[in-house]
Motif scaffolding. Structure first.
Motif, short mmCIF file in Angstrom:
data_model
loop_
_atom_site.label_atom_id
_atom_site.label_comp_id
_atom_site.label_asym_id
_atom_site.label_seq_id
_atom_site.Cartn_x
_atom_site.Cartn_y
_atom_site.Cartn_z
N GLN A 186 9.52 -1.89 -19.64
CA GLN A 186 8.35 -1.14 -18.95
C GLN A 186 8.84 -0.38 -18.00
N LEU A 187 8.36 1.04 -17.93
CA LEU A 187 9.00 2.04 -17.07
C LEU A 187 7.90 2.62 -16.36
N THR A 188 8.15 2.76 -14.85
CA THR A 188 6.81 3.32 -14.27
C THR A 188 7.77 4.38 -13.21
N PHE A 189 6.80 5.22 -12.78
CA PHE A 189 7.38 6.24 -11.84
C PHE A 189 6.21 6.72 -11.03
N GLY A 202 0.72 -1.48 -0.11
CA GLY A 202 -0.19 0.01 -0.06
C GLY A 202 0.87 1.11 0.19
N GLY A 203 0.33 2.19 -0.76
CA GLY A 203 1.12 3.75 -0.50
C GLY A 203 2.08 3.79 -1.47
N MET A 204 2.35 3.00 -2.35
CA MET A 204 3.34 3.05 -3.11
C MET A 204 3.36 3.53 -4.54
N GLY A 205 2.14 4.17 -4.79
CA GLY A 205 1.93 5.02 -5.85
C GLY A 205 2.08 4.20 -7.30
N CYS A 206 2.06 4.81 -8.39
CA CYS A 206 1.90 4.50 -9.83
C CYS A 206 2.90 3.41 -9.97
N SER A 207 3.99 3.31 -9.42
CA SER A 207 5.31 2.56 -9.92
C SER A 207 5.11 1.21 -8.97
N ALA A 208 4.12 0.89 -8.28
CA ALA A 208 4.15 -0.15 -7.41
C ALA A 208 3.71 -1.36 -8.29
N GLY A 209 3.47 -1.46 -9.58
CA GLY A 209 3.19 -2.65 -10.37
C GLY A 209 4.49 -3.27 -10.33
N ILE A 210 5.68 -2.70 -10.73
CA ILE A 210 6.95 -3.32 -11.03
C ILE A 210 7.70 -3.69 -9.84
N ILE A 211 7.43 -2.89 -8.42
CA ILE A 211 7.71 -3.29 -7.19
C ILE A 211 7.06 -4.65 -6.76
N ALA A 212 5.87 -4.87 -7.09
CA ALA A 212 5.21 -6.10 -6.95
C ALA A 212 5.55 -7.29 -7.66
N HIS A 219 4.84 4.39 -18.38
CA HIS A 219 3.69 4.86 -17.46
C HIS A 219 2.87 5.99 -18.16
N ALA A 220 1.72 5.77 -18.57
CA ALA A 220 0.77 6.97 -19.13
C ALA A 220 0.27 7.64 -18.06
N CYS A 271 11.21 5.51 -9.34
CA CYS A 271 11.15 5.06 -10.85
C CYS A 271 11.62 3.64 -10.95
N ASN A 272 10.93 2.70 -11.57
CA ASN A 272 11.19 1.35 -11.66
C ASN A 272 11.24 0.89 -13.08
N SER A 273 12.13 -0.01 -13.44
CA SER A 273 12.08 -0.50 -14.95
C SER A 273 12.18 -2.04 -15.00
N ALA A 274 11.35 -2.58 -15.74
CA ALA A 274 11.51 -4.13 -15.95
C ALA A 274 11.65 -4.35 -17.51
#
Length: 560
Positions: A509-512, A257-267, A449-450, A518-521
């Protein structure tokens, strides 16, 4: 004169507002200055320490690959000499056993090294399949309908409605995005009941499709990771899923929780770590956000912005470390790089959940979000580059780096002129511009990330990408809006619906998002992805793109 760092970040526009009608300045022309914030120009500054960090990752992962060839060469040379001179004589002549002992010793070293390598090597992580939830058509809302729903709720004054309307007009969002109908209610929408209701619709919708697609029973899932930034009930969303699908009692569940739009790659990163520690396992990653629960009913403009961008959406991803899944999987995880700037106060508070003066809760977005996000993105990209770029691009990069360092030393006698300081300065000091690698040589597809049209356009400009490279991001923002952590999966679904992903293609895949992170996969397609016949949210509209989305993006890219 070369532009300064501040001039790279800001652009100004002087607007003639007319003639002052009264007061001491009556009769004079009035002007206003609009400041447009931009991402930091990646071409002008690259921090060397992040380049070094990327090579540190590369060396750590490649140490055994460097040892094995050396052992093979030594062992091969020894065996060749051994066979040529006295193999058979040594095998049968007990009196001359020295060379046999030597060969056995080399064999043991070789086998031991291979064993250590295979035992130490990270298990391959396969993406079997994924789904993106598509809400019912009765939840569609045009931009005008969205404003009308906000007006009917009675929670906004005309100034707030007009501000949201202007944001929507320049957002890049189309007229087919999905919003919960509860936002038009005059009652409070940020309730646990509304949150659970929306979560049940989007999460179970995505998971039902995933289990149907993969034909894997929920009881076979050993690892479950769910991320939702704002809505975090008790019991958790992961517990809600376990209860709904009656999963087994020893499933390893996690709720982020609370990890914002970049949480998808964190997961995905968490699921990867768990798969590395648990052999022969399957993991499910669910990424979503609750729009109604995050609805802000106040008047603070910095907190009204999320209302305009966030839309309903959810993704569900099936990962596996089972070798037998290689034949049925779509992708293989190649690299994952995470960057966190939360140690800096400005980054930490750039996207901040708090209450306004009226005690309404919402997400506050600061004016410096573009610059702060740009620094995090630049750091992440620089760290990842040594892992993905071809050798030719890295040679050109370091050649320019050395030239700038030498040129800087020749023009400066100060003892504090280090390599990193020289690299971070504007090119006016040495006349040598940094070489920014061509990322189109490292990746065939981009899923960035759009979040907004501004972010998409600025990243396109900085990375030198064409409209074709940004097509998935632009189309996703237009068709589904900002679905937070699940947006990169809608983008990948778009590429699959277009039939563009071939065997061996690499997807970035680039998210922030908040933190600031900011995370990349990086994924590699293990087979050609055929155009899907079902369970793809783009099937009824993909033929309308990219033209439907590009028409709303004012930027004209010369690279197209």
């Amino acid at each position: 004169m070369a532009p300064t760092g501040e001039q790279h970040l800001l652009s100004t526009e002087i607007v003639n507002n007319g003639i002052e009608l009264s007061g001491p300045d009556a009769g004079s022309l009035t002007f206003s200055v609009r400041v447009r914030r931009r991402l930091p120009d990646f071409v002008q500054s690259v921090k060397l320490k992040y380049v070094k960090l990327g090579y540190h990752y590369l060396i750590n992962h490649g140490i055994y690959l460097a040892i094995v060839p050396v052992v093979v060469l030594v062992f091969g040379a020894e065996v060749g000499r051994f066979i040529k001179e006295e193999l058979w004589r040594t095998l049968w002549d007990s009196a001359s056993g020295y060379d046999l002992v030597s060969a056995l010793a080399f064999s043991c070293v070789f086998i031991f090294t291979l064993t250590v390598y295979f035992l130490s090597r990270a298990r391959s992580i396969y993406l079997i399949d994924f789904t993106c939830f598509k809400p019912d058509d009765d939840l569609k809302a045009t931009k005008d309908e969205f404003i009308e729903m906000a007006r009917k709720s009675g929670k906004f004054d005309e100034a707030s409605l007009e501000f949201q309307k202007k944001i929507l007009e320049s957002s890049g969002i189309g007229d087919e995005t999905y919003v919960p109908k509860s936002i038009m209610s005059p009652e409070k929408t940020a309730t646990m009941k509304e949150g659970r209701a929306e979560a049940s619709v989007v999460i179970f919708g995505a998971l039902d499709e995933l289990f149907a697609k993969t034909r894997i029973h929920p009881k076979d899932v050993g690892i479950l990771v769910v991320n939702c930034s704002i809505f975090n009930p008790t019991p958790s969303l992961s517990a809600m899923i376990i209860n709904h699908y009656k999963m087994r009692g020893n499933v390893l569940s996690f709720n982020l929780g609370g990890m914002g739009c970049s949480a998808g790659i964190i997961a995905v990163d968490l699921a990867r770590d768990m798969l590395q520690a648990n052999t022969n396992s399957v993991a499910v990653v669910v990424s979503t956000e609750m729009v109604a629960y995050n609805w802000y009913p106040g008047r603070d403009r910095s907190m009204l912005i999320p209302n305009c961008f966030f839309r309903m959406g959810c993704s569900a991803v099936m990962l596996s470390n089972r070798r037998r899944d290689n034949s049925r999987a779509k992708y293989k995880l190649e690299h994952l790089v995470r960057t966190h700037k939360g140690a800096h106060d400005a980054s930490f508070r750039s996207v901040y959940q708090e209450e306004d003066e009226q005690r309404f809760k919402g997400l506050k977005v600061t004016k410096d979000i573009v610059e702060i996000g740009g620094e995090a993105i630049k750091t992440n990209i620089t760290t990842m580059s040594p892992l993905v770029l071809p050798v030719s691009e890295q040679i050109l990069f370091f050649t320019t780096l050395i030239k700038k360092y030498i040129s800087g030393n020749s023009k400066s006698e100060t003892s504090t002129s280090t390599l990193e300081k020289s690299w971070n300065n504007a090119p006016s000091s040495s006349g040598t511009k940094p070489y920014i690698p061509d990322y189109k040589l490292a990746f065939e597809h981009f899923c960035i990330h759009a979040s907004s049209k501004t972010a998409v356009n600025e990243l396109q400009r900085n990375l030198g990408l064409s409209n074709k490279n940004m097509e998935a991001s632009i189309a996703t923002l237009h068709r589904f809006g900002n679905t937070s952590s699940s947006s990169i999966w809608y983008e990948l679904a778009y590429l699959e619906a277009k039939g563009q992903v071939k065997k061996g293609d690499r997807v970035w895949q680039l998210t922030f998002g908040s933190g600031f992170k900011c995370n990349s996969a990086v994924w590699k397609a293990v087979r050609r992805i055929k155009t899907p016949s079902d369970h793809n949210p783009w099937l009824d509209c993909v033929e309308r793109y990219p033209m439907a989305a590009h028409s709303q993006f004012s930027q004209v890219n010369p690279l197209t």
